[in-house]
Enzyme design. Structure first.
Site, PDB file in Angstrom:
ATOM      1  N   SER A  76       0.813  -1.437   0.001  1.00  0.00           N
ATOM      2  CA  SER A  76       0.238  -0.171  -0.131  1.00  0.00           C
ATOM      3  C   SER A  76       0.525   1.283   0.265  1.00  0.00           C
ATOM      4  O   SER A  76       2.125   1.027   0.495  1.00  0.00           O
ATOM      5  CB  SER A  76      -0.881  -0.201   1.053  1.00  0.00           C
ATOM      6  OG  SER A  76      -1.811   0.799   1.365  1.00  0.00           O
TER       7      SER A  76
ATOM      8  N   TYR B 294      -2.830  -1.280  10.206  1.00  0.00           N
ATOM      9  CA  TYR B 294      -1.888  -0.682   8.835  1.00  0.00           C
ATOM     10  C   TYR B 294      -0.713  -0.634   8.364  1.00  0.00           C
ATOM     11  O   TYR B 294      -0.541  -1.679   7.664  1.00  0.00           O
ATOM     12  CB  TYR B 294      -4.321  -0.382   8.497  1.00  0.00           C
ATOM     13  CG  TYR B 294      -3.760  -0.637   6.812  1.00  0.00           C
ATOM     14  CD1 TYR B 294      -3.707  -2.009   6.456  1.00  0.00           C
ATOM     15  CD2 TYR B 294      -3.351  -0.008   6.146  1.00  0.00           C
ATOM     16  CE1 TYR B 294      -4.160  -2.265   5.245  1.00  0.00           C
ATOM     17  CE2 TYR B 294      -3.234   0.420   5.067  1.00  0.00           C
ATOM     18  CZ  TYR B 294      -3.469  -0.522   4.146  1.00  0.00           C
ATOM     19  OH  TYR B 294      -3.413  -1.103   3.209  1.00  0.00           O
TER      20      TYR B 294
END
Length: 263
Positions: A144, A157
Site C-alpha cells: 500500500s 495497518y
C-alpha cells in the site's frame, strides 16, 4: 521456461473481490493456471468457472481463512494435495481498521497482523524455495501507499504494509538473477470492499487520488511481468510516496492522521 511464460500456476489470496479478482482476470487472460484463495468459497468457485470458460485455462478454488495461525500451512498442504506446483504467489489478502489503536478491538488488530504480515511471510517461506530450485516464478505482494509512512488512526495497518514493502524489497534483491522476481504493489486509495471493512467511506483519503481496482491490478501485473521491485499506480500516489522522502516525518504523520479523519 521463465518468469514471463504463460505456462504457470498462480496462487492468488484474497481472490474473491476487488484487486484480487482483477489480478485473477489478468493472469487468466495471460494463459496462466489459477488457484484462487479466500474465505468465500461460493465467490471463488463462480470466478474459477467464469475464467476457465472464458480463457480455456485451469482454475480451482480453495477456501481458507488466513486470519487463523495455521491458515497458511493448511493452504500450502491443500494446494499440494490437489497437485498444484505454485510458480507465482500473489499475496493480496489483507484488511485495515480505522480508529485509535487503544480503542479498537485488540483481537481484531492482531488478526490484521496475522493476515497482512504473518500469512504473506509464511506463504513466501513455503513456496519461494521451490521457485528458486526450479529457477522460475515470483511473488507479487499487494502492499500500500501506506507503507511509506506512519499512519495515526490506522497505526497497525500502516505498520503491516511497511513490513510488506520492506520484506518485498529485500526478497527482490535476494532473488535477483535467479529467474525469480518479487514485486511490491503499493496502491493508494482504491474503491473496494477494503474501504467498507475499514469504515473509511467518509475519509478525506478516499476523495482524492483514487485509482480503480482494474487500473491498480493492471499496473501491478505489468510491473511484475517487467521484473520491477515496486509499483505505485497513479500520478498522485507516486507524488505522495516521493514526498515522504523530503517532508519531515512529524509533518508526514500529521498529514496522514488528518486524511484518516478520526476525531
Amino acid at each position: 521456461m521463465g518468469l514471463f511464460d504463460n505456462n504457470r500456476t498462480v496462487l492468488i489470496t484474497g481472490a474473491s473481490s476487488g484487486i484480487g479478482v482483477e489480478l485473477a482476470r489478468l493472469f487468466a487472460a495471460n494463459g496462466d493456471r489459477l488457484v484462487l484463495v479466500a474465505r468465500r468459497e461460493d465467490r471463488l468457485k463462480a470466478l474459477a468457472e467464469e475464467l476457465s470458460a472464458k480463457h480455456k485455462i485451469e482454475a480451482s478454488a480453495i477456501a481458507c481463512d488466513l486470519a487463523k495461525p495455521e491458515g497458511a500451512k493448511k493452504l500450502a498442504i491443500e494446494a499440494g494435495r490437489k497437485g498444484h506446483v505454485v510458480d507465482v504467489l500473489v499475496n493480496n489478502a489483507g484488511f485495515g481498521l480505522r480508529g485509535k489503536f487503544a480503542k479498537l478491538p485488540l483481537d481484531r488488530q492482531l488478526e490484521m497482523i496475522q493476515v497482512n504480515v504473518t500469512a504473506p511471510a509464511a506463504l513466501a517461506g513455503l513456496f519461494l524455495r521451490g521457485m528458486l530450485a526450479r529457477g522460475r516464478g515470483g511473488i507479487l505482494n499487494v502492499a500500500s501507499l501506506a507503507a511509506f509512512q506512519a499512519g495515526p488512526d490506522m497505526a497497525v495497518y500502516y505498520a503491516t504494509k511497511a513490513f510488506l514493502l520492506s520484506f518485498s524489497e529485500a526478497l527482490h534483491e535476494e532473488t535477483r538473477g535467479k529467474g525469480v522476481n518479487v514485486t511490491a504493489l503499493c496502491p493508494g486509495p482504491v474503491p473496494t470492499e477494503f474501504g467498507e471493512v475499514a469504515e473509511m467511506g467518509d475519509a478525506a483519503l478516499f476523495k482524492t487520488g483514487v485509482v480503480s481496482a482494474e487500473a491498480v491490478a493492471k499496473a501491478g501485473f505489468d510491473g511484475f511481468q517487467a521484473g520491477k521491485a515496486i509499483v505505485i499506480p497513479g500520478v498522485l500516489p507516486k507524488v505522495g510516496a516521493l514526498s515522504t522522502r523530503f517532508v519531515p516525518r512529524g509533518v508526514s504523520r500529521r498529514i496522514a492522521g488528518a486524511l484518516q479523519g478520526v476525531e
